[in-house]
Design an enzyme around this catalytic site. Structure first.
Site, PDB file in Angstrom:
ATOM      1  N   LYS A  13     -29.340  -3.753  62.125  1.00  0.00           N
ATOM      2  CA  LYS A  13     -29.741  -3.805  60.715  1.00  0.00           C
ATOM      3  C   LYS A  13     -30.366  -5.156  60.380  1.00  0.00           C
ATOM      4  O   LYS A  13     -31.440  -5.229  59.796  1.00  0.00           O
ATOM      5  CB  LYS A  13     -28.526  -3.562  59.792  1.00  0.00           C
ATOM      6  CG  LYS A  13     -27.831  -2.233  59.991  1.00  0.00           C
ATOM      7  CD  LYS A  13     -26.664  -2.040  59.023  1.00  0.00           C
ATOM      8  CE  LYS A  13     -25.523  -2.996  59.238  1.00  0.00           C
ATOM      9  NZ  LYS A  13     -24.807  -2.834  60.520  1.00  0.00           N
ATOM     10  N   ARG A  88     -21.455   0.206  51.950  1.00  0.00           N
ATOM     11  CA  ARG A  88     -20.682   0.483  53.157  1.00  0.00           C
ATOM     12  C   ARG A  88     -19.601   1.528  52.889  1.00  0.00           C
ATOM     13  O   ARG A  88     -18.892   1.928  53.807  1.00  0.00           O
ATOM     14  CB  ARG A  88     -19.938  -0.774  53.574  1.00  0.00           C
ATOM     15  CG  ARG A  88     -20.768  -1.761  54.304  1.00  0.00           C
ATOM     16  CD  ARG A  88     -20.608  -1.488  55.770  1.00  0.00           C
ATOM     17  NE  ARG A  88     -20.146  -2.588  56.563  1.00  0.00           N
ATOM     18  CZ  ARG A  88     -20.792  -3.710  56.786  1.00  0.00           C
ATOM     19  NH1 ARG A  88     -21.905  -3.957  56.187  1.00  0.00           N
ATOM     20  NH2 ARG A  88     -20.319  -4.584  57.611  1.00  0.00           N
ATOM     21  N   ARG A 123     -24.865 -11.650  71.204  1.00  0.00           N
ATOM     22  CA  ARG A 123     -25.441 -12.021  69.905  1.00  0.00           C
ATOM     23  C   ARG A 123     -25.183 -13.485  69.579  1.00  0.00           C
ATOM     24  O   ARG A 123     -24.110 -14.014  69.794  1.00  0.00           O
ATOM     25  CB  ARG A 123     -24.850 -11.170  68.783  1.00  0.00           C
ATOM     26  CG  ARG A 123     -25.339 -11.698  67.421  1.00  0.00           C
ATOM     27  CD  ARG A 123     -25.275 -10.732  66.319  1.00  0.00           C
ATOM     28  NE  ARG A 123     -23.925 -10.281  66.030  1.00  0.00           N
ATOM     29  CZ  ARG A 123     -23.671  -9.360  65.130  1.00  0.00           C
ATOM     30  NH1 ARG A 123     -24.641  -8.801  64.467  1.00  0.00           N
ATOM     31  NH2 ARG A 123     -22.440  -8.990  64.914  1.00  0.00           N
ATOM     32  N   ARG A 156     -20.539 -15.384  66.098  1.00  0.00           N
ATOM     33  CA  ARG A 156     -19.733 -14.952  64.951  1.00  0.00           C
ATOM     34  C   ARG A 156     -18.284 -14.720  65.375  1.00  0.00           C
ATOM     35  O   ARG A 156     -18.025 -14.129  66.418  1.00  0.00           O
ATOM     36  CB  ARG A 156     -20.312 -13.658  64.370  1.00  0.00           C
ATOM     37  CG  ARG A 156     -21.312 -13.921  63.266  1.00  0.00           C
ATOM     38  CD  ARG A 156     -22.029 -12.691  62.817  1.00  0.00           C
ATOM     39  NE  ARG A 156     -21.151 -11.581  62.462  1.00  0.00           N
ATOM     40  CZ  ARG A 156     -21.589 -10.425  61.969  1.00  0.00           C
ATOM     41  NH1 ARG A 156     -22.883 -10.244  61.776  1.00  0.00           N
ATOM     42  NH2 ARG A 156     -20.749  -9.457  61.684  1.00  0.00           N
ATOM     43  N   ARG A 167     -14.190  -2.804  63.940  1.00  0.00           N
ATOM     44  CA  ARG A 167     -15.316  -2.644  63.005  1.00  0.00           C
ATOM     45  C   ARG A 167     -15.993  -1.296  63.212  1.00  0.00           C
ATOM     46  O   ARG A 167     -16.443  -0.658  62.254  1.00  0.00           O
ATOM     47  CB  ARG A 167     -16.319  -3.796  63.181  1.00  0.00           C
ATOM     48  CG  ARG A 167     -15.831  -5.087  62.540  1.00  0.00           C
ATOM     49  CD  ARG A 167     -16.533  -6.309  63.092  1.00  0.00           C
ATOM     50  NE  ARG A 167     -17.966  -6.291  62.887  1.00  0.00           N
ATOM     51  CZ  ARG A 167     -18.815  -7.003  63.616  1.00  0.00           C
ATOM     52  NH1 ARG A 167     -18.383  -7.782  64.591  1.00  0.00           N
ATOM     53  NH2 ARG A 167     -20.097  -6.938  63.356  1.00  0.00           N
TER      54      ARG A 167
HETATM   55  P1  AP5 Z   1     -27.913  -7.106  64.587  1.00  0.00           P
HETATM   56  O1  AP5 Z   1     -29.294  -6.990  64.062  1.00  0.00           O
HETATM   57  O2  AP5 Z   1     -27.182  -8.391  64.366  1.00  0.00           O
HETATM   58  O3  AP5 Z   1     -27.040  -5.860  64.102  1.00  0.00           O
HETATM   59  P2  AP5 Z   1     -26.398  -5.523  62.689  1.00  0.00           P
HETATM   60  O4  AP5 Z   1     -26.570  -4.062  62.512  1.00  0.00           O
HETATM   61  O5  AP5 Z   1     -26.930  -6.453  61.634  1.00  0.00           O
HETATM   62  O6  AP5 Z   1     -24.898  -5.826  63.047  1.00  0.00           O
HETATM   63  P3  AP5 Z   1     -23.765  -6.613  62.237  1.00  0.00           P
HETATM   64  O7  AP5 Z   1     -22.669  -6.898  63.233  1.00  0.00           O
HETATM   65  O8  AP5 Z   1     -24.351  -7.778  61.513  1.00  0.00           O
HETATM   66  O9  AP5 Z   1     -23.283  -5.531  61.271  1.00  0.00           O
HETATM   67  P4  AP5 Z   1     -21.967  -5.463  60.564  1.00  0.00           P
HETATM   68  O10 AP5 Z   1     -22.302  -4.346  59.695  1.00  0.00           O
HETATM   69  O11 AP5 Z   1     -20.760  -5.306  61.338  1.00  0.00           O
HETATM   70  O12 AP5 Z   1     -21.762  -6.955  60.008  1.00  0.00           O
HETATM   71  P5  AP5 Z   1     -22.090  -7.632  58.608  1.00  0.00           P
HETATM   72  O13 AP5 Z   1     -22.547  -8.997  58.855  1.00  0.00           O
HETATM   73  O14 AP5 Z   1     -22.906  -6.717  57.781  1.00  0.00           O
HETATM   74  O15 AP5 Z   1     -27.960  -6.776  66.161  1.00  0.00           O
HETATM   75  C1  AP5 Z   1     -26.818  -6.949  66.967  1.00  0.00           C
HETATM   76  C2  AP5 Z   1     -27.202  -7.645  68.286  1.00  0.00           C
HETATM   77  O16 AP5 Z   1     -28.011  -6.765  69.060  1.00  0.00           O
HETATM   78  C3  AP5 Z   1     -28.040  -8.917  68.084  1.00  0.00           C
HETATM   79  O17 AP5 Z   1     -27.692  -9.845  69.075  1.00  0.00           O
HETATM   80  C4  AP5 Z   1     -29.475  -8.429  68.235  1.00  0.00           C
HETATM   81  O18 AP5 Z   1     -30.349  -9.459  68.702  1.00  0.00           O
HETATM   82  C5  AP5 Z   1     -29.317  -7.318  69.265  1.00  0.00           C
HETATM   83  N1  AP5 Z   1     -30.262  -6.229  69.045  1.00  0.00           N
HETATM   84  C6  AP5 Z   1     -30.682  -5.711  67.856  1.00  0.00           C
HETATM   85  N2  AP5 Z   1     -31.535  -4.680  68.047  1.00  0.00           N
HETATM   86  C7  AP5 Z   1     -31.616  -4.516  69.388  1.00  0.00           C
HETATM   87  C8  AP5 Z   1     -32.336  -3.617  70.230  1.00  0.00           C
HETATM   88  N3  AP5 Z   1     -33.135  -2.667  69.721  1.00  0.00           N
HETATM   89  N4  AP5 Z   1     -32.178  -3.732  71.581  1.00  0.00           N
HETATM   90  C9  AP5 Z   1     -31.367  -4.694  72.100  1.00  0.00           C
HETATM   91  N5  AP5 Z   1     -30.679  -5.575  71.364  1.00  0.00           N
HETATM   92  C10 AP5 Z   1     -30.797  -5.502  70.022  1.00  0.00           C
HETATM   93  O19 AP5 Z   1     -20.634  -7.655  58.003  1.00  0.00           O
HETATM   94  C11 AP5 Z   1     -19.630  -8.501  58.538  1.00  0.00           C
HETATM   95  C12 AP5 Z   1     -18.341  -8.309  57.787  1.00  0.00           C
HETATM   96  O20 AP5 Z   1     -18.529  -8.644  56.400  1.00  0.00           O
HETATM   97  C13 AP5 Z   1     -17.817  -6.866  57.745  1.00  0.00           C
HETATM   98  O21 AP5 Z   1     -17.049  -6.554  58.881  1.00  0.00           O
HETATM   99  C14 AP5 Z   1     -16.986  -6.895  56.458  1.00  0.00           C
HETATM  100  O22 AP5 Z   1     -15.764  -7.548  56.668  1.00  0.00           O
HETATM  101  C15 AP5 Z   1     -17.839  -7.757  55.557  1.00  0.00           C
HETATM  102  N6  AP5 Z   1     -18.814  -6.964  54.763  1.00  0.00           N
HETATM  103  C16 AP5 Z   1     -20.175  -7.033  54.836  1.00  0.00           C
HETATM  104  N7  AP5 Z   1     -20.738  -6.162  53.986  1.00  0.00           N
HETATM  105  C17 AP5 Z   1     -19.726  -5.525  53.386  1.00  0.00           C
HETATM  106  C18 AP5 Z   1     -19.661  -4.486  52.417  1.00  0.00           C
HETATM  107  N8  AP5 Z   1     -20.784  -3.940  51.900  1.00  0.00           N
HETATM  108  N9  AP5 Z   1     -18.439  -4.051  52.024  1.00  0.00           N
HETATM  109  C19 AP5 Z   1     -17.316  -4.593  52.513  1.00  0.00           C
HETATM  110  N10 AP5 Z   1     -17.300  -5.574  53.438  1.00  0.00           N
HETATM  111  C20 AP5 Z   1     -18.492  -6.026  53.872  1.00  0.00           C
HETATM  112 MG    MG Z   2     -26.106  -8.020  60.499  1.00  0.00          MG
END
Ligand code: AP5
Ligand code: MG
Length: 216
Positions: A13, A88, A123, A156, A167
């Site tokens: 994402k 989410r 990552r 992270r 997660r």
């Molecule tokens: P990346 O682009 O970082 O993936 P992502 O989908 O953004 O993954 P996240 O881990 O950031 O999502 P998340 O939803 O768990 O965490 P968030 O920060 O939102 O890609 C991942 C890796 O793969 C990278 O190294 C990238 O380079 C690589 N990659 C990408 N595309 C690729 C491809 N095509 N091929 C190969 N490699 C690739 O949330 C963190 C925490 O915050 C949550 O757990 C929760 O506690 C809290 N939080 C955030 N939002 C909310 C909400 N709305 N409600 C409640 N809690 C929330």
């Molecule tokens: Mg992300």
């Protein structure tokens, strides 16, 4: 254009949001980045969020909804935005609707759980601006340094394999139901995310109807 990016943790994402930003010139609103910045700055919201984030659980709806509500009022959202990681839960999606926000496209990036586990170990993220990299699949130009702002890249805390498993479980239980929510509104578009980053970007921009240099 108001866009939501849906998908499991590590589906890409953040990576795709950064690309869409470049092409569409609308801001990326990542609740994960907002929450991590709040934790780093020690704000009240950050303190509330910390234990949930570190355990791989969702931060309570009310805390996140308030953050998004404030962010969407800012001037740079006037011509649209990309929501990365919000909503989410179904209550978050309902809250967005109650804010009067119309959503044009929901891009659901589908990636199998096994691929996700492999991706997370490589990552790296910028501790300052939140930009996302991967040691193998999306490396920075200069080792350990953010291409965008020059700050150091970090791992992270919630990318530990055990936390990633939690997660993923939270995603399947609480976030996946949003696919049906947006399917009913006829705005859901599913993308196969288990492909090289550029191909996923091409598919995403196609789904959004955006012409890009990647086309062909
Ligand atoms: P990346 O682009 O970082 O993936 P992502 O989908 O953004 O993954 P996240 O881990 O950031 O999502 P998340 O939803 O768990 O965490 P968030 O920060 O939102 O890609 C991942 C890796 O793969 C990278 O190294 C990238 O380079 C690589 N990659 C990408 N595309 C690729 C491809 N095509 N091929 C190969 N490699 C690739 O949330 C963190 C925490 O915050 C949550 O757990 C929760 O506690 C809290 N939080 C955030 N939002 C909310 C909400 N709305 N409600 C409640 N809690 C929330
Ligand atoms: Mg992300």
């Amino acid at each position: 254009m108001n866009i939501i990016l849906l998908g499991a943790p590590g589906a890409g994402k953040g990576t795709q949001a950064e690309k869409i930003c470049e092409y569409c010139h609308i801001p990326q609103i990542s609740t994960g980045n907002i929450i991590r910045a709040a934790m780093r700055d020690g704000t009240e919201a950050g303190k509330k969020a910390q234990e949930f984030v570190n355990a791989g659980k969702l931060v309570p709806d009310a805390v996140v909804i308030e953050m998004v509500n404030e962010r969407l009022k800012q001037d740079d959202c006037k011509n649209g935005f990309i929501l990365d990681g919000f909503p989410r839960t179904v209550p978050q999606a309902q809250a967005l609707k109650e804010m009067g926000v119309e959503i044009d496209h929901v891009i659901d990036i589908e990636v199998p759980d096994e691929t996700i586990m492999q991706r997370m170990t490589g990552r790296r993220v910028c501790g300052e601006c939140g930009a996302t990299y991967h040691l193998v699949y999306n490396p920075p130009k200069v080792e350990n340094t953010c291409d965008k702002c020059g700050h150091e890249l970090i791992i992270r805390k919630d990318d530990h394999p055990d936390t990633v498993k939690d997660r993923l479980q939270v995603y399947h239980e609480q976030t996946e139901p949003l696919k049906d929510f947006y399917k009913e509104l006829n705005v859901l578009y599913m993308i196969e995310g288990d492909k090289p980053v550029e191909e996923v970007t091409k598919d995403t921009l196609n789904a959004l109807g955006v012409k890009s240099a990647l086309e062909g």
